[in-house]
Design an enzyme around this catalytic site. Structure first.
Site, mmCIF file in Angstrom:
data_model
loop_
_atom_site.group_PDB
_atom_site.id
_atom_site.type_symbol
_atom_site.label_atom_id
_atom_site.label_comp_id
_atom_site.label_asym_id
_atom_site.label_seq_id
_atom_site.Cartn_x
_atom_site.Cartn_y
_atom_site.Cartn_z
ATOM 1 N N LYS A 238 -21.789 4.988 51.201
ATOM 2 C CA LYS A 238 -22.512 5.416 52.411
ATOM 3 C C LYS A 238 -21.717 5.006 53.648
ATOM 4 O O LYS A 238 -21.127 3.913 53.688
ATOM 5 C CB LYS A 238 -23.906 4.767 52.427
ATOM 6 C CG LYS A 238 -24.842 5.314 53.503
ATOM 7 C CD LYS A 238 -26.237 4.692 53.366
ATOM 8 C CE LYS A 238 -27.218 5.246 54.405
ATOM 9 N NZ LYS A 238 -28.583 4.683 54.251
ATOM 10 N N SER B 54 -32.305 8.093 54.169
ATOM 11 C CA SER B 54 -31.100 8.372 54.927
ATOM 12 C C SER B 54 -29.841 8.465 54.072
ATOM 13 O O SER B 54 -28.839 9.017 54.532
ATOM 14 C CB SER B 54 -30.914 7.280 55.981
ATOM 15 O OG SER B 54 -30.678 6.023 55.354
ATOM 16 N N SER C 80 -34.668 4.530 51.893
ATOM 17 C CA SER C 80 -33.472 5.355 52.091
ATOM 18 C C SER C 80 -32.573 5.494 50.865
ATOM 19 O O SER C 80 -31.641 6.286 50.878
ATOM 20 C CB SER C 80 -32.642 4.812 53.259
ATOM 21 O OG SER C 80 -33.202 5.234 54.483
#
Lengths: 494, 521
Positions: free
Chosen positions: A82, A157, A181
């Site tokens: 990420k 996310s 997330s």
């Protein structure tokens, strides 16, 4: 080359293939990049590819094998990272204009540990800006699409991290979970997605959103894969004062213990929340039946304080975020207006231009909540609610080993479908209480929605540092359901 | 400002003063939340890392040693030590603060509720006009005939925080921000452990403020927690000053004065503010609550900005760290580590060596000075302690002052001073010769004994040898001998002087005196 289909192979199969010499780590990297070349124009899981780092890591693994050394547990396993995690040799933008072009100058501990365990860092994954969002629509660099249906969001996310695993571009990936997330995009993309206990994995090097809530965790195609990844990244870190000294469990060895005798609780009042799709609700009851059939003791429990979870979270999360994001001020790094009249002008315009609308919304919410005269009414109250939620979970874990809820109230939605922030926030209603209480939880695929054909996720929650029990339950469920979700995009390579 | 102006003002107004004292924990080798070294100066931005630069994703890890130093500081100033405390974030935007919040403490400081007793004597006594007559039940206590008194200054709290970086404004005058074209920032200092001590508003005169700050510095030096260098900024004293009409219970509006980098500046800045406040009030004005800057050159304060911004620091508990718990046993363990503090040391010097209070204080207030003194006394014996003290407070102090060095850097070591005093005591050299030997030792670093040998300065005490010289002098001055014997005994010094000159100063003065007197008699 063709032997390596990452949309089918698990991380363990990739590692075993490398170890046995069926293919080289370099060939695995080739396969990952070929797959990205084929599908990522559509999916847009990656913001940046790090071929130099990946091939360097692959060469190290291949050299070890050539030398006859024992290979590390993730040798040759391709991984997505990420984009809020620092890794020297990559940019760390958090999908924000504010950090566009920002070069990492040190390594995030969890990423470093993953690479030290032999994983190949394939690239940096798209996300909602600064992890604010549940759809990856808040990325300043364009959304990620769900490999199951390109018209739908992958969740967020950590949408890019979920999508790159779901679409077979990597075997595993790292995401971060502040209110869901990791688990929410895991559910929406049919992947296994783990949020470890707060403190289980070092936060050093992940750009902070909510410091008391954030936790790094893995995505994978199987429970075994996330257990492998967790073994690699977990453990105390002298660079993170909130990392826990508790010894790291032998997670992969706990997986074949079965569900017999496990005390499984359905969180009835959460299941009955308005807005939960009937089919999602039914999937949890079916999961409970599965556990019962495996010999688990199934019961029901209510967690009444969790109804305050969303409200408490949208005070505490933004309050911490408003503080954590103060450092993006244009002074030392990041976006800076070139023509500032004075320092106040520099701050205000650099921040107004650099942050997207959701980031600005959260910063304003949090700043307000911490302001003189409002602190007690907002932040103070939210902390009280948090304490009650913690107590609810504590009481529940006196009776049960694991708890079951849906991961999300519904399946992946269409782009633009949840246009007002509150509707979007509701998507995390099941995941948020777990962050507030600091427990560990995993989302495992539990079926496909009969109408849309989109995957549904089951959330399994366990006590603090009970990841062995958590993953044992998840593995038993996975085995019993024999559900191997493969998205259409992965099944039909271009 | 003339002193009588302050006195005149204090006759009508009572000053209420509180101090905020920031001290860098220089004893800690590393910064508060990272492993970067703590040191003064250096090439800008060379002692930095992701943590103290506030880079994305970096996290603070508390420096346990700095926390222990703070607890020790609290124990040394009679504070209660919190068994449960935590850090908070103090939030405001400023370019010298990497994270745009400072990790500090809010409602749960490590130390609270302590005190320090200060004694005022000498000139400063005159500033305290309410001491005469009936003393209040709790208040200053007379301790000396000259009006000297002791007063207790409460300590509200001592908390721990991180220091900021330093801004350098370029293009304006004297590095000030006004008129500057741009600013540079150096983060070498950012993250240095900083103790902030806040006093109760118990201070009533500029002299009490100065004595408190000096006493505190002596305590910090005794602990070894900091080098307390006011010029380099490792100890920074800010003062909150207000005045009210005598007899009034209501507090006046305060101003905060900064930038005093010496104890004298602290005294003078507070005195200036007291008079300024009084003049504002006398002319019917109102004192503005503001921060003011002391200009030591111009001997005045000036407002930093016309409009004070009301800061809302939005304090909240630092979520990157878990709260701190101390068990009482650990606090007791730390208390055992407390060294002897300046007051106790002073009292011991008075009791054991019979030193006058003033001398004992001067030696005890600085840890290195005290160590020097005790080392020298240990070598030469307790009975010569006063001699050691006299040398230290006389010739040695003058030397250190002239050279601007600390006692640890002096060429005349404690062992050398002890040797010198021994040479005087056993009659090898005279006191006058000793001064020469001291000066030579201070210049060359040679041992006193060696200097005496090299220069042939050995004192002659042999009465026979001295008699021969005295006889020669008397023979050479028959007229003066007759005058002396005629009753002008004041000429004794003349003969002694002549003898000493003949002996190139090496005659034992006591023996010379005795022989001259005898042969003249």
């Amino acid at each position: 080359m063709s032997a390596i289909d990452l949309s089918v192979l698990t991380a363990r199969q990739v590692r075993d293939g490398v170890a046995s010499g069926t293919f080289s780590a370099r060939e695995v990297a080739d396969a990952a990049y070929a797959r990205i070349e084929a599908v990522d124009d559509d999916v847009h899981a990656f913001l940046e590819l790090s071929q130099d780092l990946a091939y360097e890591a692959a060469d190290r693994v291949d050299a070890m094998r050539a030398a006859g050394d024992e290979l590390p547990p993730l040798a040759g396993v391709p991984a997505g990272i990420k984009d809020n995690m620092n890794l020297v040799g990559t940019h760390t933008t958090c999908s924000s204009r504010m950090l566009e072009g920002y070069e990492s100058v040190y390594d995030c501990t969890a990423v470093r540990r993953l690479i030290d365990a032999g994983a190949l860092p394939i690239g940096k994954c798209n996300m909602d800006e600064f992890a604010f969002g549940s759809s990856t629509e808040n990325s300043a660099f364009g959304p990620t699409r769900n490999p199951w249906d390109l018209e739908r969001v992958p969740g967020g996310s950590s949408g890019g991290s979920a999508a790159c695993v779901a679409a077979g571009m990597t075997s595993i990936s790292l995401g971060s979970d502040t209110g869901g997330s990791i688990r929410q995009p895991g559910a929406l993309t049919g992947t296994v997605a783990l949020k470890p206990t707060y403190g289980r994995v070092s936060r050093y090097g992940v750009v902070a959103f909510g410091s008391s809530l954030d936790q790094i965790g893995p995505f994978g195609k199987s429970v075994d894969d996330v257990a492998l990844a967790l073994e690699a990244i977990a453990g105390a870190d002298p660079m993170d004062a909130t990392s826990a000294p508790e010894p790291v469990g032998r997670y992969t060895q706990a997986l074949d213990l079965g569900a017999e005798g496990l005390r499984v609780g359905i969180v009835r009042d959460m299941l009955d929340l308005e807005g939960c799709a009937a089919e999602v609700r039914a999937s949890v009851d079916m999961a409970a039946e599965t556990f019962a059939a495996l010999g688990a003791e199934v019961g029901e429990v209510d967690l009444p304080a969790t109804r305050h979870g969303l409200a408490a979270y949208y005070i505490i999360g933004p309050a911490e975020a408003s503080s954590n994001l103060a450092r993006f001020d244009g002074i030392r790094y990041g976006h800076r207006v070139p023509d500032a009249a004075d320092v106040i002008d520099l701050y205000t315009r650099s921040r107004a231009e650099g942050f997207g609308p959701e980031s600005i919304r959260r910063i304003m919410l949090g700043t307000y909540a911490l302001s003189a005269g409002y602190y007690d009414a907002y932040y103070g109250q939210a902390q009280k609610a948090r304490t009650r939620i913690i107590e609810d979970f504590r009481a529940a874990f006196e009776r049960f080993d694991v708890l079951l809820t849906p991961t999300t109230p519904g399946v992946a939605f269409h782009f633009g479908e949840k246009s007002d922030p509150y509707t979007m926030y509701l998507n995390d209603v099941y995941t948020i209480p777990v962050n507030l209480a600091g427990n560990c939880a995993v989302s495992v695929p539990s079926g496909l929605c009969s109408g849309s054909g989109m995957p549904i996720g089951l959330q399994i929650i366990a006590d603090h540092f009970a990841e062995e029990t958590l993953l044992r339950a998840a593995a038993a469920f996975e085995e019993a359901t024999a559900f191997e979700p493969v998205p259409p995009l992965a099944r039909i390579p271009k | 400002m003339p002193k009588d102006r302050l006195t005149e003002v204090l006759e009508r107004y009572e000053a209420v003063i509180g101090l905020e004292i920031h001290t860098e924990i220089t004893a800690s080798n590393t910064k508060m939340f990272c492993g970067c070294p703590v040191a003064f100066g250096g090439e800008p931005n060379t002692r930095v890392c992701p943590v103290c630069l506030g880079l994305p994703g970096a996290l603070p890890v508390p420096n346990e040693a700095a926390i222990e130093w703070t607890v020790l500081a609290g124990l040394a100033t009679e504070c209660d030590i919190a068994l449960w405390s935590q850090f908070h974030r103090k939030q405001y935007f400023y370019p010298d603060m990497p994270k745009d919040y400072q990790i500090s403490q809010y409602d749960l400081p490590f130390c609270s509720g302590g005190f320090v007793d200060v004694e005022v004597d000498g000139d400063g006594v005159g500033e305290r006009l309410d001491l005469g007559g009936a003393l209040p039940f709790v208040g200053p206590e007379a301790v000396a005939e000259d009006g000297g008194y002791r007063t207790r200054i409460g300590i509200t709290r001592i908390h721990l925080e991180e220091d900021t970086g330093k801004m350098v404004h370029v293009g304006g005058s004297e590095g000030r921000i006004a008129g500057a074209t741009h600013s540079l920032v150096d983060f070498n200092r950012a993250g240095t452990p900083l103790m902030e001590l806040v006093t109760e508003p118990d201070i009533r005169t500029p002299e009490e403020a100065r004595r408190f700050a000096q006493k505190l510095r002596a305590i910090w030096l005794a602990l070894g927690v900091s080098d307390c260098n006011m010029e380099e900024g490792s100890m920074r004293v800010d003062a909150n000053v207000s005045v009210r009409l005598r007899g009034s219970a209501e507090l006046g509006v305060k101003s905060e004065v900064k930038n005093m980098n010496s104890f004298k500046s602290l005294h003078d800045a507070i005195a200036y503010e007291i008079v300024r406040h009084a003049e504002v009030l006398d002319s019917g004005g109102v004192v503005v609550q503001e921060t003011r800057h002391w200009d030591a050159g111009a001997k005045r304060t000036s407002g930093l900005r016309s409009k004070e911004e009301a800061h809302d620091y939005r304090y909240f508990p630092e979520p990157d760290m878990v709260p701190f718990t101390f068990d009482p046993a650990r606090v007791a363990e730390l208390a055992d580590r407390l060294p002897e503090l300046p007051d106790a040391r002073r009292d011991r010097y008075m009791a054991d060596y019979g030193l006058p209070k003033r001398d004992a204080s001067l030696l005890a207030d600085d840890r290195e000075t005290g160590c020097y003194f005790e080392e020298a006394v240990g070598l030469v014996g307790d009975t010569d302690a006063r001699q050691i003290a006299n040398w230290m407070l006389g010739d040695l102090a003058a030397l250190l002052n002239a050279e601007g060095i600390a006692i640890g850097q002096a060429r005349v070591t404690a062992a050398m001073l002890a040797e010198l005093v021994g040479l005087v005591e056993d009659g090898t050299i005279s006191g006058k010769q000793a001064k020469e030997v001291f000066a030579e030792a201070a210049r060359t670093g040679d041992a006193p004994g060696a200097i005496v040998e090299d220069r042939g300065m050995r004192q002659v005490s042999d009465a026979g040898a001295i008699e021969a010289v005295v006889q020669g002098v008397l023979d050479a001055h028959p007229d003066e001998v007759a005058t002396y014997r005629g009753g002008k005994t004041g000429l004794l010094g003349f003969f002694v002087g002549q003898v000493m000159r003949e002996m190139r100063g090496q005659g034992n003065p006591a023996v010379v005196n005795e022989v001259v007197r005898r042969l003249l008699g």
